[in-house]
Scaffold this active site. Structure first.
Site, PDB file in Angstrom:
ATOM      1  CG  HIS A  38      -2.207  -0.633   1.101  1.00  0.00           C
ATOM      2  ND1 HIS A  38      -3.400   0.011   1.358  1.00  0.00           N
ATOM      3  CD2 HIS A  38      -2.530  -1.883   0.709  1.00  0.00           C
ATOM      4  CE1 HIS A  38      -4.401  -0.820   1.131  1.00  0.00           C
ATOM      5  NE2 HIS A  38      -3.907  -1.981   0.742  1.00  0.00           N
ATOM      6  CD  GLU A 107      -6.528  -1.974  -3.246  1.00  0.00           C
ATOM      7  OE1 GLU A 107      -5.443  -1.357  -3.074  1.00  0.00           O
ATOM      8  OE2 GLU A 107      -6.614  -3.206  -3.160  1.00  0.00           O
TER       9      GLU A 107
END
Length: 321
Positions: A38, A107
């Site tokens: 991330h 994402e």
């Protein structure tokens, strides 16, 4: 027997602790470890987001037998697929063949940082397929030059490759992505116990290949404390994948989950010290066709008690599944 893994959750854990936790996971008896990749945490309360590939290099040197895997890396925006291939090949060498490259379509939360917007789902899936083709070809060891719809390569070549090609795991959540996973993946990544996705993967050519999943737990001797922590740090996961892929920042996840109650989170995250509750949650994945399942202990400050409980009680119970 289902293989039980441990999740190095970069979004909730200080960097150096991630390495220490990997060593403890190996000592405790977990079968493998996965790491999130991330740029942002899901919620500001989580408070961290280390660069996974630096952590992986350190973990490869600090552990001896533990297989490692990204869960998952997006190769379509923040990273060019040629760079992903190079990183993965290097990890294959550093780990002595213990590394698997887990890939997904990503994402908005992490990919928006390069300032190029967030493509539609259909566009992302086309980009993802093209990235998979590039990575597969580079893993073969030759020069690659290509001009694709989304990515160009000019005489790219990987100079350091492991003895065996790095296995590729492909994340899927529906029938179309399951077919892509079967075409390009050595294994399927399906975060939820969805038998229809596993079945479609098998029917499209993935029969007999491993299926990896993930389950969050919130261990604590105090069940109410466990439930509060799960709500505070894990409520983002109740949004569902179609929402989770689209929101751009932690503040948006906070807003989207304002009405989520602790009991809503606890309905899918076993909270407390009931081994049986975790066993039953794992059983759902096994019955759906998963061969591997990585556990996430919610809360970085609860990893040590979780390891103690897992080694003494949880892992022995799960071995009987």
């Amino acid at each position: 027997m289902v293989q039980i893994g441990y999740t190095l959750m970069c979004e909730q854990t200080p960097v150096r602790q991630l390495v220490e936790d990997a060593v403890t996971a190996e000592r405790t008896g977990f079968d493998y470890a996965v790491i999130s990749d991330h740029y942002f945490p899901w919620l500001e309360e989580q408070g961290h987001s280390a660069y996974a590939w630096s952590v992986l290099g350190a973990v490869a040197q600090a552990t001896e037998r533990l297989p490692l895997m990204t869960y998952v890396t997006c190769p379509i925006m923040r990273y060019h697929p040629a760079v992903v291939a190079q990183k993965a090949a290097t990890m294959g060498v550093l780990s002595g063949g213990r590394f698997t490259l887990g890939l997904g379509a990503g994402e908005n939360l992490n990919e928006h940082v390069i300032g190029e917007g967030w493509p539609s789902a259909d566009t992302r899936h086309r980009m993802f397929r093209e990235a998979l083709q590039i990575i597969r070809e580079l893993f073969e060891g030759g020069y690659v030059t290509s001009q694709g719809e989304y990515f160009d390569l000019d005489s790219a070549k990987l100079w350091d490759l492991p003895e065996e090609p790095v296995p590729i795991g492909v994340a899927a959540s529906g029938p179309r992505s399951a077919r892509v996973a079967a075409e390009y993946g050595d294994l399927l990544i399906s975060t939820e116990p969805a038998p229809e996705v596993v079945e479609r993967f098998g029917a499209a050519g993935g029969s007999g290949k491993p299926v990896y999943g993930q389950l969050a737990v919130s261990y604590d001797a105090d069940a109410e404390a466990a439930k509060e922590r799960a709500h505070r740090l894990w409520r983002w996961a109740t949004s569902g994948w179609k929402v989770m892929a689209e929101l751009p920042g932690p503040v948006n996840f906070a807003a989207a989950t304002q009405t989520v109650r602790p009991e809503d989170v606890a309905s899918s995250v076993p909270c407390g010290d009931d081994v049986g509750a975790v066993v039953e949650a794992v059983r759902a994945y096994v019955e759906a066709g998963h061969t591997h399942l990585a556990l996430v202990q919610v809360g970085h400050d609860q990893q040590e008690p979780f390891f103690d409980w897992a080694g003494k009680e949880l892992l022995p119970a799960l071995r009987e599944l």
